[in-house]
Write a protein that holds these residues in place. Structure first.
Motif, short mmCIF file in Angstrom:
data_model
loop_
_atom_site.label_atom_id
_atom_site.label_comp_id
_atom_site.label_asym_id
_atom_site.label_seq_id
_atom_site.Cartn_x
_atom_site.Cartn_y
_atom_site.Cartn_z
N ALA A 175 0.84 -1.20 0.00
CA ALA A 175 0.00 0.00 0.00
C ALA A 175 0.87 1.24 0.00
CB ALA A 175 -0.92 0.00 1.22
N ASN A 176 0.29 2.37 -0.41
CA ASN A 176 1.02 3.63 -0.40
C ASN A 176 1.19 4.13 1.04
OD1 ASN A 176 1.41 3.83 -3.16
ND2 ASN A 176 -0.51 4.91 -3.49
N VAL A 177 2.35 4.76 1.27
CA VAL A 177 2.68 5.27 2.60
C VAL A 177 3.03 6.75 2.49
CG1 VAL A 177 4.21 5.06 4.60
CG2 VAL A 177 3.57 3.03 3.29
N THR A 178 2.46 7.57 3.37
CA THR A 178 2.83 8.98 3.44
C THR A 178 3.42 9.27 4.81
OG1 THR A 178 0.65 9.68 4.22
CG2 THR A 178 1.01 9.67 1.84
N ILE A 179 4.24 10.31 4.88
CA ILE A 179 4.87 10.68 6.14
C ILE A 179 4.91 12.20 6.24
CG2 ILE A 179 7.22 10.68 5.17
CD1 ILE A 179 8.21 9.55 7.87
N GLU A 234 1.35 19.10 6.32
CA GLU A 234 1.76 18.57 5.03
C GLU A 234 2.36 17.18 5.18
OE1 GLU A 234 4.39 21.29 3.15
OE2 GLU A 234 2.90 22.89 2.99
N SER A 235 2.07 16.32 4.22
CA SER A 235 2.63 14.97 4.19
C SER A 235 3.26 14.71 2.82
CB SER A 235 1.54 13.92 4.46
OG SER A 235 1.06 14.02 5.78
N THR A 236 4.22 13.80 2.81
CA THR A 236 4.93 13.44 1.59
C THR A 236 4.70 11.97 1.30
OG1 THR A 236 6.67 15.08 2.01
CG2 THR A 236 7.18 13.31 0.47
N PRO A 292 9.10 14.59 15.96
CA PRO A 292 7.95 13.68 15.92
C PRO A 292 7.28 13.71 14.54
CG PRO A 292 7.95 14.94 17.95
CD PRO A 292 9.02 15.55 17.09
N PHE A 293 6.87 12.54 14.07
CA PHE A 293 6.30 12.45 12.74
C PHE A 293 5.12 11.49 12.72
CE2 PHE A 293 9.81 9.50 13.22
CZ PHE A 293 9.32 8.30 12.72
N THR A 294 4.32 11.60 11.67
CA THR A 294 3.14 10.77 11.51
C THR A 294 3.21 10.00 10.19
OG1 THR A 294 1.76 12.30 12.77
CG2 THR A 294 0.63 10.77 11.32
N ILE A 295 2.95 8.71 10.26
CA ILE A 295 2.91 7.84 9.08
C ILE A 295 1.47 7.44 8.84
CG2 ILE A 295 3.71 5.67 8.07
CD1 ILE A 295 6.08 5.80 10.06
N THR A 296 1.03 7.55 7.60
CA THR A 296 -0.36 7.24 7.25
C THR A 296 -0.39 6.24 6.10
OG1 THR A 296 -1.06 9.46 7.89
CG2 THR A 296 -2.58 8.18 6.54
N VAL A 297 -1.25 5.22 6.25
CA VAL A 297 -1.45 4.22 5.19
C VAL A 297 -2.94 4.09 4.94
CG1 VAL A 297 -1.27 1.80 4.55
CG2 VAL A 297 0.65 2.93 5.71
N ILE A 298 -3.34 4.15 3.68
CA ILE A 298 -4.73 3.92 3.29
C ILE A 298 -4.75 2.79 2.28
CG2 ILE A 298 -6.78 4.90 2.21
CD1 ILE A 298 -5.87 7.64 3.18
N VAL A 339 -4.78 3.45 8.59
CA VAL A 339 -4.09 3.37 9.88
C VAL A 339 -3.07 4.50 9.94
CG1 VAL A 339 -2.41 1.70 8.97
CG2 VAL A 339 -2.74 1.91 11.44
N VAL A 340 -3.00 5.14 11.11
CA VAL A 340 -2.10 6.28 11.32
C VAL A 340 -1.24 6.00 12.55
CG1 VAL A 340 -1.93 8.75 11.80
CG2 VAL A 340 -3.76 7.88 10.32
N LEU A 341 0.06 6.23 12.41
CA LEU A 341 1.00 5.98 13.51
C LEU A 341 1.85 7.23 13.74
CD1 LEU A 341 3.15 2.84 14.13
CD2 LEU A 341 4.26 5.06 14.04
#
Length: 442
Positions: A360-364, A371-373, A392-398, A404-406
Motif C-alpha cells: 500500500a502507499n505510505v505517506t509521512i 503537510e505529508s509526503t 515527531p512524525f506521523t505515518i499514514t497508510v490507506i 491506519v495512522v501511527l
C-alpha cells in the motif's frame, strides 16, 4: 585510548616526485593496516543505535529537515556544463604544459596550475561555508542547499582529476618534482567537499537515480546528510568546528586508536583481512574500515585529534531494526522501527489476522505540520525504508476502505564519544592498500 590488537604497521615512503593520484597508485602517504582476528570477523549484527555516527549536538543544531529530491533540468544542465568546463580546462592546461618550449617553462606551468587548484580549493571552502549560512538564515531552501553542495562536490572532483594529471606530468618532467605532501594534502582538502550523499544527489538531479528523500542537518559551519538509496543507508558529515589547523600533534599511528574508541562496534566487527587502513595526508588522517555491516571512512584532524568528517555506507540487509512502535486499525498493522534523526527508518505493513505483508502507499509528515509526503508503496514484502525526520512524525497508510495512522519520534543520536559536546577548535594520497575501494567519498 584502548590497546589495538593485531596491528600490522607498514610505513610506506615513496619518492618525493610522486603525488597522490588514486587507489591504484603507489602511495606517498603513511599507511597503517590492521587485521582483525577470526573471532572479531564473526561478530554478530548489533542494534542500529550502537553504530555510532558523527552528527551535530542538539545545542548546535540550526536547521533539520528532510527534502525530497528529483530529476531537475536546471541543475542537471548546470552540472553537465560544470563537468564539461572542467574537462576543457584540464585539457587546455595539459596541452599548454606539454607544448612548453623547454623544461623550465614546463616546470613553471605545472607549479602555476597547481597553485590555481589550491586557490580554488580555498574558494570552495568559502563557498561551502556561505551556502550553509544562507540555508541557516532561510535565504535558500533545503533543495537549493543540496543543489549547491552537489555543485561543490562536482567541482572538487573535477579539480582532483586535474591534480592527478599534474602529478603525472610532474613525474614525467626531467629533474623536477613536486612535494608529495603538497599533492596529497591538496587531495585531502578537496576531499572535504565531496561525499557519497552529494554524489547521489547529483545522480538524482541528472536522472541517473530514482527520486528520494534526503535528511539535512546543519550547524553554523557543519552539515550532515543522509539518504536511503540502492539498497543502502548512506550518510556523510562534516564539522569544521572540530578542526585545529594551527597545530599538528596527532600522528597517523594514533588515528586508528581514536577511531577505534569512537566507533567500538564497527572496529570490533572489522573484516578479517585488510579490514582497516589509515592514510595520512596534509593535516588529517583518513581511517577506512570494512566491517560486517558496511564501510566507514572517518577523518581525524591532526591538530584537534577529533573525527571531523565521516561517511558511512551500510546495506539495508545488515541494518538491525530499532525499537518497534505499532498501530493497529481496520485490519492493518503498521510498525515503525524507530531510529535517530536522519537514521535508517524501516516501515512495515501487515494484515492483523494473517500477518501477511500488505502492499500500500505510505505517506509521512512532521507531527507539527499539516503537510505529508508520499514515500511510495510498501511492495510485496510490506516494507519501505526512508530516513527519519528529526522531530515527531506521523505515518499514514490507506488501503481501500482501511486506514491506519501511527505517530512516532526519533531516538537519541548515538554520537561519538568526543563529539557530543560543543567544541570550538577551528581556525578561519595516494595509497598503496589492499582494502577494496568503495564508492568515491565513502
Amino acid at each position: 585510548m584502548k590497546a589495538l590488537p593485531l596491528v600490522i604497521a607498514i610505513l610506506l615512503v615513496a619518492s618525493p616526485a610522486l603525488g597522490a593520484v588514486g587507489p591504484d597508485a603507489v602511495s606517498d602517504q603513511q599507511s597503517v593496516f590492521d587485521t582483525a582476528s577470526p573471532a572479531q570477523a564473526q561478530a554478530q549484527q548489533v542494534p542500529n543505535e550502537t553504530i555510532r555516527v558523527l552528527d551535530i549536538p542538539e545545542s548546535n543544531l540550526v536547521q533539520a529537515t528532510v527534502e525530497s529530491q528529483h530529476v531537475d533540468l536546471g541543475p542537471s544542465l548546470d552540472l553537465a556544463a560544470l563537468r564539461a568546463g572542467g574537462q576543457i580546462q584540464t585539457g587546455t592546461s595539459i596541452e599548454r604544459i606539454e607544448s612548453a618550449s623547454d623544461d623550465s617553462i614546463r616546470q613553471q606551468l605545472i607549479i602555476d596550475e597547481l597553485s590555481r587548484i589550491e586557490q580554488r580549493a580555498i574558494a570552495l571552502q568559502s563557498t561551502q561555508r556561505t551556502v550553509i549560512e544562507r540555508f541557516n538564515q532561510d535565504q535558500i531552501t533545503a533543495r537549493e542547499l543540496l543543489v549547491e553542495l552537489a555543485r561543490i562536490d562536482a567541482e572538487a572532483r573535477s579539480l582532483n582529476e586535474r591534480r592527478v594529471e599534474l602529478r603525472t606530468l610532474a613525474s614525467n618532467t626531467p629533474d623536477f618534482s613536486i612535494d608529495s605532501g603538497r599533492l596529497a594534502g591538496l587531495e585531502r582538502e578537496l576531499d572535504t567537499f565531496t561525499g557519497p550523499v552529494r554524489k547521489h544527489a547529483v545522480a538524482v538531479m541528472t536522472g541517473g537515480a530514482e527520486p528520494t528523500r534526503f535528511s539535512v542537518r546543519t550547524s553554523e559551519t557543519g552539515v550532515v546528510l543522509s539518504v536511503v538509496a540502492d539498497g543502502k543507508y548512506i550518510r556523510e558529515a562534516y564539522r569544521s568546528d572540530l578542526r585545529d589547523r594551527d597545530q599538528s600533534t596527532v600522528m597517523y599511528e594514533e588515528a586508528l586508536g581514536i577511531v577505534a574508541d569512537n566507533y567500538p562496534t564497527v572496529y570490533s566487527s572489522r573484516s578479517a583481512q585488510n579490514g582497516t587502513n589509515v592514510i595520512s595526508a596534509g593535516n588529517s588522517h583518513r581511517v577506512r574500515i570494512n566491517y560486517n555491516g558496511g564501510q566507514l571512512s572517518a577523518y581525524v584532524d591532526a591538530g584537534s585529534g577529533e573525527v571531523f568528517k565521516e561517511s558511512q555506507a551500510r546495506p539495508l540487509r545488515t541494518v538491525t531494526s530499532g525499537t518497534p512502535k505499532t498501530e493497529v486499525k481496520d485490519g492493518l498493522s503498521l510498525t515503525a522501527y524507530q531510529t535517530y534523526p536522519g537514521g535508517p527508518l524501516r516501515i512495515q505493513l501487515n494484515e492483523t489476522e494473517t500477518d501477511d505483508p500488505v502492499d500500500a502507499n505510505v505517506t509521512i509528515g512532521l507531527e507539527a505540520s499539516q503537510e505529508s509526503t508520499l514515500l511510495g508503496h510498501t511492495g510485496t514484502d510490506g516494507t519501505i525504508w526512508t530516513v527519519s525526520p528529526s522531530g515527531p512524525f506521523t505515518i499514514t497508510v490507506i488501503k481501500g476502505n482501511s486506514a491506519v495512522v501511527l505517530t512516532s519520534s526519533p531516538t537519541p543520536i548515538p554520537g561519538l564519544e568526543t563529539n557530543t559536546t560543543d567544541q570550538s577548535n577551528s581556525t578561519p594520497d595516494e595509497q598503496l592498500t589492499a582494502t577494496p575501494e568503495g564508492p568515491p567519498g565513502v
